[in-house]
Scaffold this motif. Structure first.
Motif, PDB file in Angstrom:
ATOM      1  N   ARG A  94      37.241  57.927  55.355  1.00 30.85           N
ATOM      2  CA  ARG A  94      37.531  59.107  54.542  1.00 30.85           C
ATOM      3  C   ARG A  94      37.924  58.775  53.120  1.00 30.85           C
ATOM      4  NH1 ARG A  94      41.709  62.447  57.914  1.00 30.85           N
ATOM      5  NH2 ARG A  94      41.440  60.831  59.484  1.00 30.85           N
ATOM      6  N   TRP A  95      38.687  57.726  52.968  1.00 30.48           N
ATOM      7  CA  TRP A  95      39.268  57.447  51.654  1.00 30.48           C
ATOM      8  C   TRP A  95      38.658  56.245  50.951  1.00 30.48           C
ATOM      9  CZ3 TRP A  95      44.756  57.892  54.169  1.00 30.48           C
ATOM     10  CH2 TRP A  95      45.041  59.242  54.409  1.00 30.48           C
ATOM     11  N   GLY A  96      37.810  55.517  51.626  1.00 30.37           N
ATOM     12  CA  GLY A  96      37.262  54.327  50.999  1.00 30.37           C
ATOM     13  C   GLY A  96      38.330  53.270  50.778  1.00 30.37           C
ATOM     14  N   ASN A  97      38.180  52.511  49.702  1.00 37.24           N
ATOM     15  CA  ASN A  97      39.081  51.371  49.475  1.00 37.24           C
ATOM     16  C   ASN A  97      40.429  51.781  48.885  1.00 37.24           C
ATOM     17  OD1 ASN A  97      36.824  50.019  50.282  1.00 37.24           O
ATOM     18  ND2 ASN A  97      36.518  48.892  48.384  1.00 37.24           N
ATOM     19  N   ARG A  98      40.966  52.847  49.365  1.00 36.77           N
ATOM     20  CA  ARG A  98      42.290  53.275  48.878  1.00 36.77           C
ATOM     21  C   ARG A  98      43.342  52.613  49.758  1.00 36.77           C
ATOM     22  NH1 ARG A  98      42.487  58.210  46.597  1.00 36.77           N
ATOM     23  NH2 ARG A  98      44.617  57.607  46.137  1.00 36.77           N
ATOM     24  N   TRP A  99      43.504  51.318  49.552  1.00 35.36           N
ATOM     25  CA  TRP A  99      44.306  50.525  50.479  1.00 35.36           C
ATOM     26  C   TRP A  99      45.747  50.981  50.554  1.00 35.36           C
ATOM     27  CZ3 TRP A  99      40.655  48.784  53.092  1.00 35.36           C
ATOM     28  CH2 TRP A  99      39.508  48.252  52.512  1.00 35.36           C
ATOM     29  N   SER A 100      46.313  51.303  49.436  1.00 39.54           N
ATOM     30  CA  SER A 100      47.724  51.699  49.462  1.00 39.54           C
ATOM     31  C   SER A 100      47.894  53.024  50.187  1.00 39.54           C
ATOM     32  CB  SER A 100      48.288  51.776  48.054  1.00 39.54           C
ATOM     33  OG  SER A 100      47.593  52.734  47.306  1.00 39.54           O
ATOM     34  N   LYS A 101      46.931  53.898  50.007  1.00 39.79           N
ATOM     35  CA  LYS A 101      46.988  55.194  50.689  1.00 39.79           C
ATOM     36  C   LYS A 101      46.848  54.992  52.208  1.00 39.79           C
ATOM     37  CE  LYS A 101      44.740  59.769  50.315  1.00 39.79           C
ATOM     38  NZ  LYS A 101      45.907  60.626  50.130  1.00 39.79           N
ATOM     39  N   ILE A 102      45.931  54.134  52.571  1.00 38.71           N
ATOM     40  CA  ILE A 102      45.747  53.829  53.992  1.00 38.71           C
ATOM     41  C   ILE A 102      47.012  53.179  54.554  1.00 38.71           C
ATOM     42  CG2 ILE A 102      44.443  52.413  55.629  1.00 38.71           C
ATOM     43  CD1 ILE A 102      41.984  52.811  53.774  1.00 38.71           C
ATOM     44  N   THR A 110      51.160  46.397  54.872  1.00 35.73           N
ATOM     45  CA  THR A 110      50.981  46.473  53.421  1.00 35.73           C
ATOM     46  C   THR A 110      49.514  46.708  53.091  1.00 35.73           C
ATOM     47  OG1 THR A 110      50.548  44.116  53.161  1.00 35.73           O
ATOM     48  CG2 THR A 110      52.846  44.813  53.128  1.00 35.73           C
ATOM     49  N   ASP A 111      49.299  47.223  51.903  1.00 33.58           N
ATOM     50  CA  ASP A 111      47.924  47.435  51.464  1.00 33.58           C
ATOM     51  C   ASP A 111      47.170  46.114  51.463  1.00 33.58           C
ATOM     52  OD1 ASP A 111      49.416  46.405  49.400  1.00 33.58           O
ATOM     53  OD2 ASP A 111      48.570  47.673  47.853  1.00 33.58           O
ATOM     54  N   ASN A 112      47.884  45.067  51.095  1.00 33.09           N
ATOM     55  CA  ASN A 112      47.263  43.738  51.035  1.00 33.09           C
ATOM     56  C   ASN A 112      46.764  43.307  52.414  1.00 33.09           C
ATOM     57  OD1 ASN A 112      46.602  41.768  49.146  1.00 33.09           O
ATOM     58  ND2 ASN A 112      48.335  40.474  49.711  1.00 33.09           N
ATOM     59  N   GLU A 113      47.567  43.556  53.409  1.00 30.02           N
ATOM     60  CA  GLU A 113      47.218  43.148  54.758  1.00 30.02           C
ATOM     61  C   GLU A 113      46.002  43.933  55.266  1.00 30.02           C
ATOM     62  OE1 GLU A 113      50.545  43.387  57.370  1.00 30.02           O
ATOM     63  OE2 GLU A 113      49.749  41.829  58.683  1.00 30.02           O
ATOM     64  N   ILE A 114      46.000  45.205  54.985  1.00 28.33           N
ATOM     65  CA  ILE A 114      44.888  46.049  55.423  1.00 28.33           C
ATOM     66  C   ILE A 114      43.607  45.652  54.696  1.00 28.33           C
ATOM     67  CG2 ILE A 114      44.005  48.410  55.396  1.00 28.33           C
ATOM     68  CD1 ILE A 114      46.996  49.242  55.809  1.00 28.33           C
ATOM     69  N   LYS A 115      43.750  45.397  53.427  1.00 29.20           N
ATOM     70  CA  LYS A 115      42.606  44.948  52.627  1.00 29.20           C
ATOM     71  C   LYS A 115      42.056  43.627  53.172  1.00 29.20           C
ATOM     72  CE  LYS A 115      43.756  43.636  48.544  1.00 29.20           C
ATOM     73  NZ  LYS A 115      44.280  43.752  47.169  1.00 29.20           N
ATOM     74  N   ASN A 116      42.969  42.721  53.490  1.00 37.16           N
ATOM     75  CA  ASN A 116      42.537  41.437  54.048  1.00 37.16           C
ATOM     76  C   ASN A 116      41.829  41.632  55.383  1.00 37.16           C
ATOM     77  OD1 ASN A 116      43.361  39.708  52.006  1.00 37.16           O
ATOM     78  ND2 ASN A 116      45.428  39.505  52.820  1.00 37.16           N
ATOM     79  N   TYR A 117      42.383  42.515  56.203  1.00 34.98           N
ATOM     80  CA  TYR A 117      41.763  42.790  57.494  1.00 34.98           C
ATOM     81  C   TYR A 117      40.342  43.312  57.289  1.00 34.98           C
ATOM     82  CZ  TYR A 117      40.394  45.445  61.615  1.00 34.98           C
ATOM     83  OH  TYR A 117      39.683  45.949  62.667  1.00 34.98           O
ATOM     84  N   TRP A 118      40.233  44.252  56.382  1.00 35.56           N
ATOM     85  CA  TRP A 118      38.917  44.855  56.142  1.00 35.56           C
ATOM     86  C   TRP A 118      37.914  43.822  55.657  1.00 35.56           C
ATOM     87  CZ3 TRP A 118      36.976  49.517  57.349  1.00 35.56           C
ATOM     88  CH2 TRP A 118      35.750  49.860  56.780  1.00 35.56           C
ATOM     89  N   ARG A 119      38.346  43.009  54.733  1.00 35.77           N
ATOM     90  CA  ARG A 119      37.426  42.031  54.148  1.00 35.77           C
ATOM     91  C   ARG A 119      37.072  40.917  55.126  1.00 35.77           C
ATOM     92  NH1 ARG A 119      36.444  42.815  48.986  1.00 35.77           N
ATOM     93  NH2 ARG A 119      35.468  40.788  48.832  1.00 35.77           N
ATOM     94  N   SER A 120      38.086  40.484  55.887  1.00 34.94           N
ATOM     95  CA  SER A 120      37.823  39.329  56.746  1.00 34.94           C
ATOM     96  C   SER A 120      37.165  39.724  58.063  1.00 34.94           C
ATOM     97  CB  SER A 120      39.112  38.548  56.997  1.00 34.94           C
ATOM     98  OG  SER A 120      40.016  39.320  57.739  1.00 34.94           O
ATOM     99  N   ARG A 121      37.365  40.960  58.517  1.00 32.80           N
ATOM    100  CA  ARG A 121      36.790  41.363  59.800  1.00 32.80           C
ATOM    101  C   ARG A 121      35.625  42.327  59.616  1.00 32.80           C
ATOM    102  NH1 ARG A 121      41.105  40.673  63.360  1.00 32.80           N
ATOM    103  NH2 ARG A 121      42.242  38.864  62.632  1.00 32.80           N
TER     104      ARG A 121
END
Length: 259
Positions: A94-102, A110-121
DNA sequence: AAGGAGGTCAACCGCTGGATG
DNA sequence: CCATCCAGCGGTTGACCTCCT
């Protein structure tokens, strides 16, 4: 110009602003004070420097990041749970790469952790599937195959771990997936899991809870060759915390190739 | 045992928008 | 208004770890 003094002023303002009990996060946002410093604040700052010295040779930015992503008391570390994976997939759709919002919807993450999860998995799997992560094909795969499957696994795990589940456990050292009883699977009330994302297969009640028994075969599979589902389910017990197994990737590759 | 490949994750970089003087 | 500052954000990097050969 970034003098040592300003660095440390930044650092202390950062640490002080964040506070130890009012971490950065969705509804936990502290009201930040702005404007001129009062004499009392100056005095607190001077005392702080007198006691602790000018501190670390770090920028305020670096200190802030370290605090937010690592040192904050309620930061959750460890494996992303199935429930969290499900939320990430849904919210990202729904929100795309809005990591902090997610991240606001995943307490302690943290947004960083979610971003890392998305990128690495997730990105990695998209690559394996030879899909553009932004393509309709990949989004549909997430919506109609991956997410229902995650919910199935959450449900399966919950019946297995009946009575021992928690919404969000401290994952510091957990070795098995932290799952939630489906009847209690809460979704942020401001945006309950949308049925359009889930297709016809499953639904969430208006209260944001996943209704038990609401999960059915993903509609994309109902329209296609259902025997493939049985085949893949027969050789996978989905017992792990992650659905990104080689078998599942093969299955999806096959599915996508048939399109 | 060694070292190369790949994965993970903390930290950094650079941009942007809002606040402030 | 306008210039400057700075917090916050998303993208990227690189150190470290694990696994495989």
């Amino acid at each position: 110009m970034d003098t040592g003094y300003t660095r440390n002023v930044h650092m202390m303002r950062t640490l002080s602003d964040c506070g130890s009990s009012a971490p950065y996060g969705s509804d936990e946002h502290m009201v930040m004070k702005k404007g001129p410093w009062t004499e009392e604040e100056d005095s607190v700052l001077i005392n702080y420097v007198n006691v602790h010295g000018e501190g670390l040779k770090r920028t305020g930015k670096s200190c802030r990041l370290r605090w937010l992503n690592y040192l904050r008391p309620n930061v959750r570390r460890g494996n992303i749970t199935l429930h969290e994976q499900l939320l990430i997939l849904d919210l990202h759709s729904r929100w795309g790469n809005r990591w902090s919002k997610i991240a606001e919807e995943l307490p302690g993450r943290t947004d960083n952790e979610i971003k890392n999860y998305w990128r690495s998995r997730v990105l990695k799997q998209a690559k394996q599937l030879k899909c553009d992560v932004n393509s309709k094909q990949f989004r549909d795969t997430m919506r109609f195959v991956w997410m229902p499957r995650l919910m199935e696994q959450i449900q399966a795990s919950s019946s297995h771990d009946h009575g021992q589940t928690t919404m969000f456990s401290n994952t510091q050292a957990h070795t098995k997936p932290c799952v939630t009883t489906p009847t209690m699977l809460s979704v942020p009330s401001s945006h309950s899991m949308s049925s359009n994302l889930m297709g016809d297969g499953c639904s969430f009640s208006s209260s944001g809870s996943l209704e038990k028994g609401s999960i059915s075969t993903p509609c994309i599979l109902q329209q296609k060759d259902y025997s493939k589902v049985e085949a893949v389910e027969a050789c996978n017990d989905f017992g792990g915390a992650d659905l990104w197994t080689d078998e599942n990737i093969c299955f999806l590759q096959q599915l996508l190739a048939d399109d």
